[in-house]
Motif scaffolding. Structure first.
Motif, PDB file in Angstrom:
ATOM      1  N   SER A  76       0.823  -1.207   0.000  1.00  9.81           N
ATOM      2  CA  SER A  76       0.000   0.000   0.000  1.00  9.81           C
ATOM      3  C   SER A  76       0.858   1.258   0.000  1.00  9.81           C
ATOM      4  CB  SER A  76      -0.917   0.004   1.223  1.00  9.81           C
ATOM      5  OG  SER A  76      -1.746  -1.131   1.239  1.00  9.81           O
ATOM      6  N   ASP A  77       2.015   1.165   0.617  1.00  5.33           N
ATOM      7  CA  ASP A  77       2.886   2.323   0.748  1.00  5.33           C
ATOM      8  C   ASP A  77       3.321   2.891  -0.602  1.00  5.33           C
ATOM      9  OD1 ASP A  77       3.407   2.979   3.555  1.00  5.33           O
ATOM     10  OD2 ASP A  77       5.398   3.487   2.814  1.00  5.33           O
ATOM     11  N   SER A  78       3.290   2.053  -1.617  1.00  5.28           N
ATOM     12  CA  SER A  78       3.673   2.511  -2.949  1.00  5.28           C
ATOM     13  C   SER A  78       2.635   3.458  -3.533  1.00  5.28           C
ATOM     14  CB  SER A  78       3.858   1.312  -3.881  1.00  5.28           C
ATOM     15  OG  SER A  78       4.844   0.427  -3.398  1.00  5.28           O
ATOM     16  N   TYR A  79       1.440   3.457  -2.984  1.00  4.96           N
ATOM     17  CA  TYR A  79       0.339   4.259  -3.503  1.00  4.96           C
ATOM     18  C   TYR A  79      -0.166   5.300  -2.509  1.00  4.96           C
ATOM     19  CZ  TYR A  79       0.445   0.260  -6.612  1.00  4.96           C
ATOM     20  OH  TYR A  79       0.864  -0.713  -7.479  1.00  4.96           O
ATOM     21  N   LEU A  80       0.085   5.065  -1.230  1.00  9.97           N
ATOM     22  CA  LEU A  80      -0.386   5.977  -0.183  1.00  9.97           C
ATOM     23  C   LEU A  80       0.590   5.942   0.988  1.00  9.97           C
ATOM     24  CD1 LEU A  80      -2.748   7.814   0.848  1.00  9.97           C
ATOM     25  CD2 LEU A  80      -3.678   5.753   1.911  1.00  9.97           C
ATOM     26  N   PRO A  81       1.386   6.997   1.173  1.00  7.25           N
ATOM     27  CA  PRO A  81       2.332   6.999   2.289  1.00  7.25           C
ATOM     28  C   PRO A  81       1.605   6.851   3.623  1.00  7.25           C
ATOM     29  CG  PRO A  81       2.784   8.803   0.774  1.00  7.25           C
ATOM     30  CD  PRO A  81       1.458   8.229   0.370  1.00  7.25           C
ATOM     31  N   SER A  82       2.136   5.988   4.479  1.00  7.40           N
ATOM     32  CA  SER A  82       1.549   5.799   5.800  1.00  7.40           C
ATOM     33  C   SER A  82       2.624   5.270   6.738  1.00  7.40           C
ATOM     34  CB  SER A  82       0.355   4.830   5.741  1.00  7.40           C
ATOM     35  OG  SER A  82       0.766   3.558   5.297  1.00  7.40           O
ATOM     36  N   PHE A  83       2.232   5.037   7.979  1.00  9.34           N
ATOM     37  CA  PHE A  83       3.182   4.578   8.985  1.00  9.34           C
ATOM     38  C   PHE A  83       2.543   3.490   9.833  1.00  9.34           C
ATOM     39  CE2 PHE A  83       4.083   8.936   7.917  1.00  9.34           C
ATOM     40  CZ  PHE A  83       5.448   8.936   7.691  1.00  9.34           C
TER      41      PHE A  83
END
Length: 340
Positions: A214-221
């Motif tokens: 998912s991080d490739s499309y929406l930065p998150s932590f």
């Protein structure tokens, strides 16, 4: 490899949260004893699992003690943790970063004092037979999430947007955390958006699975350490000491993964006994390489925030209507060097 335990049950029922809050009132939790270390409590997302080894190592190796801290661990749901920290019921929290962003925008304000997981842990998992190689391949498929208000649902929307698709182009099912992985294994859905840790569990169970991060499309932590605004302003030394000890716990776990996992299972998460080898593989392949370390940590040290990335995550929640309006990441995230 042996099958990984899929039942790290959440301990966040309303009754338990109340009991934890009562057990960790400011009078008990953050009280400094003149004759000994300062007692502090950190409330951790979910339940005791070996992946929290750096926290456990910081206690067992004496890193917290060297900073004058006697740290107690409790567990709850992420949204409850943020509320408890903001209210001053506990000293520190270790929830998912997405819940911290949402809560701050809703007026439940804490400060991120240690960006422990430099990336999010969401992923779209699918069986190899489904032949899902990119978000474009989701058209006409059945995809499960745990809740339409969850970060994973927002991650799904971001993936679809990258392929000029919307949720109207596929069938979305909501399934509970206890059944969503089995639904994928049993062929009831083509894909799920869930924790990327399940990729390793499915592989271990013999499932031929693929993942799109998912991080490739929406930065998150993933999990981050939060403290109240009052704690950051009035007691920065405790925050700095906690961060320093946690960093040492991370370093210890990276250098001694077998010992750290063994200790975590024996003392904190005995239900994982017999799975130490598989868990160590995940620690080495995922946590040490991608979650705890990044280009930012190489430059600024473990736990350092990429503020621009935090801003993108905040703005994304606004774009997908989780927040009414955006705000500055600098108001949420504290750089370690800026403490006191």
């Amino acid at each position: 490899m042996k099958k990984l335990n899929r039942s790290a049950a959440c301990l966040g029922s309303a009754a338990l949260v109340v009991s934890l809050v009562n057990a960790c009132s400011p009078a008990d939790s953050a009280k400094s004893e003149s004759s000994g270390p300062k007692k502090v409590t950190i409330q951790i997302d979910g339940a005791a699992v070996p992946y929290y080894a750096p926290l456990y190592a910081a206690k067992e190796q004496g890193y917290f003690a060297k900073e004058g801290l006697d740290v107690n661990f409790t567990y709850a749901q992420g949204s409850d943790i943020v509320k408890n920290v903001a209210a001053g019921n506990i000293d520190f929290g270790f929830p998912n970063g997405d819940s911290v962003i949402t809560a701050y925008g809703q007026g439940i304000k804490t400060k991120v004092v240690h960006t422990t997981y430099q990336q999010g842990i969401g992923a779209l998992l699918s069986s190899a037979d489904a032949k899902i190689e990119s978000p474009a391949d989701l058209k006409g498929r059945t995809v499960a999430v745990t809740d339409l208000g969850s970060p994973n649902y927002i991650q799904l929307q971001a993936m679809l947007k990258s392929a000029n698709l919307t949720t109207n182009d596929l069938k979305v099912r909501t399934l509970g955390t206890g059944v969503i992985v089995d639904a994928l294994k049993n062929g009831q859905v083509d894909a799920i958006v869930f924790s990327r840790l399940r990729y390793y569990a499915l592989k271990s169970a013999g499932v031929d699975v693929k993942q799109l991060l998912s991080d490739s499309y929406l930065p998150s932590f993933g999990n981050v350490v939060v403290a109240s605004e009052d704690t950051v302003n009035d007691d920065p030394d405790t925050v700095k000491g906690f961060d320093k000890a946690l960093n040492q716990g991370i370093e210890y776990t990276i250098k001694n993964p077998d010992a750290a996992v063994k200790m975590s299972v024996e003392k904190y998460a005995p239900s994982f006994k017999g799975q130490e080898a598989d868990i160590t593989t995940v620690i080495n392949d995922l946590f040490a390489k991608s979650l705890w370390q990044s280009d930012t940590t190489k430059k600024d040290g473990l736990g350092a925030p990429d503020v621009a990335r935090w801003q993108k995550a905040i703005d994304s929640q606004t774009d997908f209507k989780l927040l009414d309006s955006s705000y500055k990441a600098d108001d949420l995230v504290v750089k370690p060097n800026d403490l006191g």
